[in-house]
Design an enzyme around this catalytic site. Structure first.
Site, mmCIF file in Angstrom:
data_model
loop_
_atom_site.group_PDB
_atom_site.id
_atom_site.type_symbol
_atom_site.label_atom_id
_atom_site.label_comp_id
_atom_site.label_asym_id
_atom_site.label_seq_id
_atom_site.Cartn_x
_atom_site.Cartn_y
_atom_site.Cartn_z
ATOM 1 N N ASP A 51 -5.337 -13.397 0.194
ATOM 2 C CA ASP A 51 -5.899 -12.133 0.703
ATOM 3 C C ASP A 51 -7.410 -12.307 0.912
ATOM 4 O OD1 ASP A 51 -5.967 -9.516 1.585
ATOM 5 O OD2 ASP A 51 -5.774 -8.607 -0.386
ATOM 6 N N HIS A 88 0.844 -1.207 0.000
ATOM 7 C CA HIS A 88 0.000 0.000 0.000
ATOM 8 C C HIS A 88 0.873 1.249 0.000
ATOM 9 C CE1 HIS A 88 -3.694 -2.300 0.280
ATOM 10 N NE2 HIS A 88 -3.079 -3.072 1.130
#
Ligand SMILES: [Zn+2]
Length: 381
Positions: free
Chosen positions: A272, A194
Site C-alpha cells: 500500500d 473500506h
C-alpha cells in the site's frame, strides 16, 4: 538466451535447494541440475540466496511518483523504482478520486504499458474504490464515494483495454452483490475494503464471488466475538485471500503473526506504498489530501494512516522475525500468494520449471544484489 545460475541457496515453494544450478532459457525457468555442459554460461552467485521476484498487488506509488499523477512518466518511474527493491511484478493501484482523474490515471497506465515498462512489469490495474463507505474511509476521499455501477466499470475496463484485474468495494453498498457477480464472472478479483459491513454481508459478498480482503484490519470493522465483522469474515473464510501490510504500524506484529497462522498460503503481503516510499520524511499528498510522513509513517491531517512507505522485502523481513517461520515460507507470501490471488500462479510467483524467470538475489541480511525479470538482469547493486 540460455544460462545457469549458481547459488548457495534457492528459495522454493516447499523448501530450500542448496548447491545446485538453476537452468534458464529465454524468459523461463527450466529446472535444477548438478551437472552443466562444458560450454555453459554460468552466472555465479556463490555465497548468496536466489528467491522469486516479489509481486506487489497493492501499490499506489514510490520515490516521489503516484499512479494518480495520471502521467505515463509516473507509471514508468514507479516501474523502474520497484526493481531496486526486488519487485518484479505489480498492480498499478488507483485511489478514489474525481471521474476525470480516475480516467486519466487509467489511460496513463494503458499508454505506459503499451510503450513497454523497463522495470517491474504491470500485471493489470487495481482500482481501489470508489464504491466505499465513509466510516472506514482511511485516506480515500468520501466526496466521491457512491454505489457500484457495472456500466461505469465497463467504461473503465474499455479505457484500460480490458486490463483491470482487481477492484475493491464495500459490500454493504446498494447493488454490490450483483456488481461482484458480474465482475467476478469476467475474471476480475472482487475485493472487500473500506467497509463497515457486518459478518453476514461479507459472507454474502464472498458467495457472490469476492475472493480478497484489502489490507486486513485497516479500513474495516474490526473483530468481535459476537459479531465477527469484516476482519472476522476475512480470517475465518478459507475461500478468500487477505492482504496484510507488515510494516509494524498498520497492524501490530502479534496480529500479523495471528493472521499469518490462520490464513497460511492465502495471506498476501502488500505494501500500500504511496509516493513517499524510498523518500525522506516530509510533506506529501495522497490524492487530494496533504500527508505528513514522520519516521516513515504517513498520516493525513485527521490522523488516518495514508498508505505506507514500506518496501515489500522489509515486510518479508519483519514477518519472518515476528513468526520465526522459515524464510522460504514467508517469502512466497509476497510472490506466490499475490500471483495466486489473481489466478496467475501457474506462470508467476515461484522458481519452478516452466514459470517466468523472475528472481532476486539477496545476501544474508536480505539486501538485494540483483534483480532479474523474465530471464533478463535488470538491476545489479
Ligand atoms: Zn486502502
Amino acid at each position: 538466451m540460455d544460462y545457469y545460475v549458481k547459488a548457495d541457496c534457492f528459495l522454493l515453494e516447499d523448501g530450500e535447494k542448496r548447491d545446485s544450478y538453476l537452468h534458464i532459457t529465454n524468459d523461463r525457468f527450466i529446472g535444477f541440475t548438478e551437472i552443466i555442459p562444458a560450454d555453459a554460461e554460468v552466472v555465479d552467485w556463490s555465497g548468496y540466496t536466489v528467491a522469486p521476484g516479489l509481486f506487489d498487488t497493492h501499490i499506489h506509488g514510490v520515490q516521489g511518483y503516484d499512479i494518480m499523477d495520471g502521467s505515463v512518466e509516473a507509471v514508468k518511474q514507479i516501474s523502474a523504482s520497484l526493481l531496486q527493491i526486488g519487485v518484479t511484478r505489480f498492480l498499478p493501484t488507483t485511489l478514489t478520486s474525481s471521474k476525470e482523474d480516475l480516467k486519466q490515471a487509467i489511460d496513463a497506465i494503458r499508454s505506459a504499458v503499451a510503450d513497454g515498462l523497463e522495470g517491474a512489469q504491470s500485471e493489470g490495474v487495481f482500482l481501489e474504490g470508489p464504491y466505499f463507505t465513509e466510516k472506514h474511509k482511511g485516506a480515500q476521499n468520501p466526496g466521491y464515494f457512491r454505489d457500484p455501477s457495472i456500466k461505469e466499470f465497463q467504461e473503465w475496463q474499455q479505457l484500460a483495454d480490458g486490463t483491470i484485474v482487481k477492484i475493491a468495494l464495500a459490500p454493504e453498498r446498494e447493488g454490490a452483490f450483483e456488481f461482484i457477480r458480474e465482475v467476478s464472472a469476467d475474471g476480475v478479483l472482487a475485493s472487500i475494503a473500506h467497509t463497515d459491513a457486518d459478518y453476514a454481508c461479507c459472507h454474502e459478498a464472498v458467495d457472490a464471488g469476492a475472493r480478497n480482503y484489502v489490507h486486513l484490519f485497516n479500513g474495516m470493522k474490526g473483530i468481535h466475538h459476537r459479531e465477527p465483522g469484516v476482519a472476522g469474515a476475512a480470517l475465518s473464510d478459507e475461500r478468500v485471500f487477505a492482504e496484510l501490510i507488515c510494516d509494524g504500524h498498520h497492524v501490530h506484529p502479534t496480529m500479523a503473526r495471528f493472521a499469518y497462522r490462520v490464513k497460511r498460503d492465502n495471506l498476501v503481503m502488500i505494501t500500500d506504498c504511496m509516493r513517499a516510499g524510498l523518500m525522506p520524511d516530509g510533506n506529501y499528498h495522497l490524492g487530494e489530501f496533504p500527508v505528513v510522513v514522520d519516521g516513515g509513517i504517513a498520516l493525513t491531517e485527521s490522523g488516518s494512516l495514508a498508505g505506507s512507505t514500506l518496501r515489500l522485502i522489509d515486510g518479508v523481513y519483519n514477518l519472518q522475525k515476528w513468526t520465526d517461520d522459515p524464510l522460504y515460507r514467508i517469502w512466497h507470501r509476497a510472490s506466490l500468494s499475490p500471483a495466486a490471488s489473481l489466478g496467475k500462479d501457474k506462470e508467476l510467483g515461484s522458481i519452478a520449471p516452466g514459470k517466468v524467470a523472475d528472481y532476486v538475489v539477496v545476501n544474508q541480511q536480505l539486501e538485494i544484489q540483483a534483480v532479474v525479470v523474465a530471464g533478463k538482469e535488470k538491476f545489479r547493486k
